[in-house]
Design an enzyme around this catalytic site. Structure first.
Site, PDB file in Angstrom:
ATOM      1  N   GLY A  83      43.261  42.504  34.945  1.00  0.00           N
ATOM      2  CA  GLY A  83      42.558  41.984  36.113  1.00  0.00           C
ATOM      3  C   GLY A  83      41.643  40.816  35.775  1.00  0.00           C
ATOM      4  CB  THR A  84      39.294  40.200  32.958  1.00  0.00           C
ATOM      5  OG1 THR A  84      38.567  41.407  33.193  1.00  0.00           O
ATOM      6  CG2 THR A  84      38.357  39.107  32.493  1.00  0.00           C
ATOM      7  CG  ASN A 162      33.887  46.919  41.143  1.00  0.00           C
ATOM      8  OD1 ASN A 162      33.614  46.137  42.040  1.00  0.00           O
ATOM      9  ND2 ASN A 162      33.294  46.861  39.974  1.00  0.00           N
ATOM     10  CD  GLN A 190      38.225  49.808  41.250  1.00  0.00           C
ATOM     11  OE1 GLN A 190      38.450  50.957  41.629  1.00  0.00           O
ATOM     12  NE2 GLN A 190      37.783  49.562  40.036  1.00  0.00           N
ATOM     13  CG  HIS A 212      42.906  49.629  33.096  1.00  0.00           C
ATOM     14  ND1 HIS A 212      41.675  50.242  33.190  1.00  0.00           N
ATOM     15  CD2 HIS A 212      42.679  48.309  33.219  1.00  0.00           C
ATOM     16  CE1 HIS A 212      40.745  49.297  33.357  1.00  0.00           C
ATOM     17  NE2 HIS A 212      41.335  48.120  33.392  1.00  0.00           N
ATOM     18  CB  THR A 248      55.474  37.429  22.904  1.00  0.00           C
ATOM     19  OG1 THR A 248      55.774  36.327  22.060  1.00  0.00           O
ATOM     20  CG2 THR A 248      56.623  38.426  22.904  1.00  0.00           C
ATOM     21  CB  CYS A 333      32.446  45.044  33.622  1.00  0.00           C
ATOM     22  SG  CYS A 333      34.197  45.291  33.632  1.00  0.00           S
TER      23      CYS A 333
END
Ligand SMILES: Cc1ncc(COP(=O)(O)O)c(C=O)c1O
Length: 399
Positions: A83-84, A162, A190, A212, A248, A333
């Site tokens: 996401g970041t 979030n 989210q 995740h 990759t 975070c």
């Protein structure tokens, strides 16, 4: 009885995991789907021998699954590290490719990966408008309309917040962005698979996703980029991901991501919603407690967030941890940052209320017994902490 067994399990180190807003357990089906891509099909998807071709097939099949889930085309999905990265890519990529315009709009309640990217863009000469939100975390559509200028490049908003679970109205925002001819980006980390996302119906140009939060592996995500969007590449190197994101591809993680999407279903949402509402109604019975964010279907099914007068959220998290419950005070975070949450401040909470916040977030694996145990445990902890707190003793006299 059930709560007593859960209490015993908690003492035996079986954590009751109520921090799914930070990350989730990888689903067994997901782990299983990934293993062949570590052990047998470990080829580089850019190579032309059989192992490479098999990896490429798995990559493109995963792309199709993710594209379909948001009504996009496979070629509009670019895989990222999460996401970041997707948020950085969406904001920096469109800003620099349209740099003659130089204005961006976002909100005061974004994830740090959007807010800090915007701050950095300001340092590069871009102008950023941060929209306010109301007491439940909703933006004002009129304020959005008024803030759009001739030189605005895009509006970026967190779909489901979030910390407080507020779900913004994408249809209405999408109409405004389309009419004003600006790009519309959502951070859907989210909300993905929990709230419907349809890039066509909602007029979305860019969508950040990750795996995740939905029982997929960490370190993988995607950015939906609508065809013909003017965006520059942000990571240079080889020609991977349509020349837009070099490196990759992490095929095993991408396969796991797609599997996580495939195994979600509406019964998970129904169950989480019921447990969320039970948790909310029981926790609100504790005196001096408030719910942060909206009630009902405008709140993310997995999210609860409370403020407890006269005590610190960190202390509650510590005591819950001792009782075998994993919780958080807000965004993962921001966990090491002791400043009060910018989201809670933006919805109008005092410094003290923001410091007394606790986020309990559910997943499809959360059980009713676990919620009952949390409901049983929390009032005791709050009571104990208030006994230690001078403010808590005062509070007792007024409650
Ligand atoms: C709304 C939101 N956006 C972005 C992110 C960052 O995603 P990642 O951890 O995949 O980099 C998170 C995760 O905490 C999030 O909740």
């Amino acid at each position: 009885m059930a709560a007593a067994k859960i209490a015993r399990d908690a003492q035996m180190n079986k954590t009751i995991y109520l921090d799914n807003g930070s990350t989730t357990k990888v689903a067994p089906e997901v782990t299983k789907s990934m293993i062949p891509y570590f052990e047998e099909e470990y080829g580089n998807a850019s190579t032309i021998h059989a192992k490479g071709v098999n990896a490429k097939q798995a990559l493109e099949n995963s792309r199709k699954i993710i594209a379909k889930s948001i009504n996009a085309l496979p070629e509009e999905i670019i895989f990222t590290s999460g996401g970041t990265e997707s948020n950085n890519f969406a904001l920096k990529g469109t800003a620099f490719e349209n740099k003659e315009k130089r204005h961006i709009i976002t909100t005061k309640i974004e994830h740090s990966s959007v807010l800090n990217t915007c701050k950095w863009l300001e340092s590069q000469g871009f102008e950023v408008t941060y929209l306010s939100v109301d007491k439940d975390g909703f933006i004002d559509l009129n304020e959005l309309k008024k803030s759009i200028k001739e030189k605005t490049i895009l509006f970026s908003v967190i779909h489901a917040n979030n910390e407080i679970g507020t779900i913004q109205n994408l249809e209405e925002i999408g109409k405004i962005c389309k009419q004003k001819k600006i790009y519309f980006h959502i951070d859907a980390c989210q909300s993905y698979t929990k709230v419907p996302i349809d890039v066509k119906k909602q007029n979305l140009d860019l969508v950040s996703l990750n795996a995740h939060k939905i029982h997929g592996p960490k370190g993988v995500g995607a950015l939906y980029i609508k065809k013909a969007t003017k965006i520059s590449s942000w990571q240079h190197g080889g020609s991977h991901e349509s020349h837009l994101r070099a490196g990759t591809e992490n095929v095993s993680a991408i396969v796991g991501f797609a599997k996580a999407v495939q195994i979600t279903n509406s019964s998970h949402i129904k169950k989480m919603t019921e447990l969320r509402d039970k948790l909310i109604s029981e926790v609100l019975k504790i005196p001096g407690t408030r719910l942060n964010g909206p009630q009902g279907d405008k709140r993310l099914c997995s999210n609860t967030d409370f403020s407890f007068n006269a005590i610190e959220g960190e202390a509650i998290v510590g005591f819950l941890d001792e009782a075998g419950i994993a919780a958080s005070t807000g965004s993962a975070c921001a966990e090491k940052n002791l400043d009060p949450s910018h989201v809670l401040k933006a919805i109008g909470l005092s410094h003290e209320q923001a410091n007394g916040s606790l986020r309990l977030t559910l997943s499809r694996f959360t059980t009713e017994q676990e919620i009952c145990y949390a409901i049983q445990t929390l009032p005791e902890i709050v009571k104990k902490l208030r006994q230690f707190s001078p403010f808590g003793r005062e509070l007792k006299n007024v409650l």
